[in-house]
Design a protein around this motif. Structure first.
Motif, PDB file in Angstrom:
ATOM      1  N   VAL A  19      -9.352  -8.543  14.593  1.00 26.25           N
ATOM      2  CA  VAL A  19     -10.715  -8.057  14.357  1.00 26.25           C
ATOM      3  C   VAL A  19     -11.494  -9.162  13.652  1.00 26.25           C
ATOM      4  O   VAL A  19     -11.168  -9.554  12.527  1.00 26.25           O
ATOM      5  N   PRO A  26      -0.759  -4.000  15.990  1.00 25.47           N
ATOM      6  CA  PRO A  26      -1.528  -5.152  15.509  1.00 25.47           C
ATOM      7  C   PRO A  26      -2.708  -5.447  16.418  1.00 25.47           C
ATOM      8  O   PRO A  26      -2.650  -5.236  17.636  1.00 25.47           O
ATOM      9  N   ARG A  27      -3.779  -5.922  15.836  1.00 24.04           N
ATOM     10  CA  ARG A  27      -4.942  -6.352  16.629  1.00 24.04           C
ATOM     11  C   ARG A  27      -5.727  -7.360  15.821  1.00 24.04           C
ATOM     12  O   ARG A  27      -5.605  -7.461  14.594  1.00 24.04           O
ATOM     13  N   GLY A  86      -6.828  -0.129   8.195  1.00 18.16           N
ATOM     14  CA  GLY A  86      -7.347  -1.483   8.024  1.00 18.16           C
ATOM     15  C   GLY A  86      -6.460  -2.387   7.194  1.00 18.16           C
ATOM     16  O   GLY A  86      -6.948  -3.160   6.360  1.00 18.16           O
ATOM     17  N   ILE A  87      -5.145  -2.310   7.416  1.00 14.69           N
ATOM     18  CA  ILE A  87      -4.218  -3.165   6.673  1.00 14.69           C
ATOM     19  C   ILE A  87      -4.296  -4.576   7.250  1.00 14.69           C
ATOM     20  O   ILE A  87      -4.023  -4.791   8.430  1.00 14.69           O
ATOM     21  N   GLU A  88      -4.656  -5.534   6.418  1.00 12.08           N
ATOM     22  CA  GLU A  88      -4.828  -6.914   6.894  1.00 12.08           C
ATOM     23  C   GLU A  88      -3.652  -7.783   6.494  1.00 12.08           C
ATOM     24  O   GLU A  88      -3.179  -7.745   5.356  1.00 12.08           O
ATOM     25  N   ARG A 108       0.823  -1.216   0.000  1.00 18.19           N
ATOM     26  CA  ARG A 108       0.000   0.000   0.000  1.00 18.19           C
ATOM     27  C   ARG A 108       0.855   1.263   0.000  1.00 18.19           C
ATOM     28  O   ARG A 108       0.577   2.208  -0.725  1.00 18.19           O
ATOM     29  N   ARG A 112      -9.442 -11.841  12.205  1.00 15.60           N
ATOM     30  CA  ARG A 112      -8.489 -11.450  11.173  1.00 15.60           C
ATOM     31  C   ARG A 112      -7.405 -10.576  11.800  1.00 15.60           C
ATOM     32  O   ARG A 112      -7.685  -9.762  12.682  1.00 15.60           O
ATOM     33  N   GLN A 170      -5.013  -7.540  11.750  1.00 14.10           N
ATOM     34  CA  GLN A 170      -4.875  -6.233  11.123  1.00 14.10           C
ATOM     35  C   GLN A 170      -3.811  -5.427  11.852  1.00 14.10           C
ATOM     36  O   GLN A 170      -3.521  -5.665  13.026  1.00 14.10           O
ATOM     37  N   VAL A 171      -3.235  -4.456  11.139  1.00 16.47           N
ATOM     38  CA  VAL A 171      -2.354  -3.486  11.781  1.00 16.47           C
ATOM     39  C   VAL A 171      -2.969  -2.109  11.562  1.00 16.47           C
ATOM     40  O   VAL A 171      -3.315  -1.730  10.445  1.00 16.47           O
ATOM     41  N   ASP A 172      -3.147  -1.392  12.650  1.00 14.78           N
ATOM     42  CA  ASP A 172      -3.739  -0.056  12.609  1.00 14.78           C
ATOM     43  C   ASP A 172      -2.675   0.995  12.868  1.00 14.78           C
ATOM     44  O   ASP A 172      -1.765   0.806  13.684  1.00 14.78           O
TER      45      ASP A 172
END
Length: 226
Positions: free
Chosen positions: A154, A151-152, A187-189, A122, A157, A159-161
């Motif tokens: 959701v 990272p978390r 919302g990078i997964e 991205r 899944r 994701q890194v916020d």
């Protein structure tokens, strides 16, 4: 103590030792077979280490169900995403069809290089561990860009916020970034679609090598492994 009694006790002792050795041999053989099977079914880096707990082992073998199985591997590839330092703890592992596991808990590390590859798709940046978060560094329009990534999990899944953004010497809000950069940083997964069916991602924390994830499941169908 009579000579006959002594001989009898020695014989019983030898039988007990023989049974113990045979039990241990059967356990070792089962662990080796499991390691071979896992290597065939999964893309494992090196040979996985398998340990079957519980003594004696023969009753588990006769019942066709293993009480506790622990597996560790240097690395496993999950549909193109490589995770490292993999540890699996499983209970009630069936040895007959349908091959199922009562409960399964998995821990693995998603390397920083993997996160970097996903983020760089991205925004062209480098990613490194920075304390309890990840730090993405690069340039935007020739100006140094730095973003803190957390990272978390959701809905199962990873994701890194983005937590903070610095462009040049000033800290910015995401919406202040030029163009569509803000959208690309939200919302990078990190895809972990290669997890066995029935295993749900639960937790993600930053560790020195990347992001340590934890997943678990019940009544997992081993026949549905990739």
């Amino acid at each position: 103590m009579g000579k006959g009694l002594v001989v009898g006790l020695v014989a019983l002792g030898l039988v007990g030792v023989g049974a113990y050795v045979a039990d241990g041999f059967a356990r070792d053989s089962a662990e080796d077979s499991a390691a071979v099977l896992l290597s065939q079914r999964l893309q494992v880096d090196g040979t996985p280490d398998v340990r079957i707990d519980g003594f004696p082992f023969f009753p588990q073998l006769l019942a066709r169900s293993l009480d506790d199985v622990h597996v560790s591997a240097r690395g496993v590839e999950l549909e193109g995403v490589e995770v490292t330092d993999v540890v699996v703890d499983a209970t009630d592992v069936s040895l007959d069809q349908p091959y199922q596991v009562g409960t399964l808990r998995l821990e693995a590390t998603v390397p920083t290089s993997t996160v970097e590859q996903v983020v760089a798709d991205r925004v062209p940046v480098d990613v490194a561990v920075d304390g309890g978060m990840l730090r993405a560094s690069g340039e935007l329009l020739g100006i140094p860009l730095s973003a803190g990534l957390v990272p978390r999990v959701v809905d199962g899944r990873l994701q890194v916020d983005v937590q903070d953004v610095t462009l040049g010497t000033g800290e910015l809000r995401l919406e202040d970034l030029p163009g569509d950069v803000a959208e690309r940083l939200v919302g990078i997964e990190v895809p972990l679609d290669g997890l066995p069916a029935g295993i749900v991602l639960e937790q993600a924390v930053v560790v020195p090598d990347g992001v340590r994830v934890t997943a678990s499941g019940t009544d997992v169908d081993l026949e549905r492994l990739p």
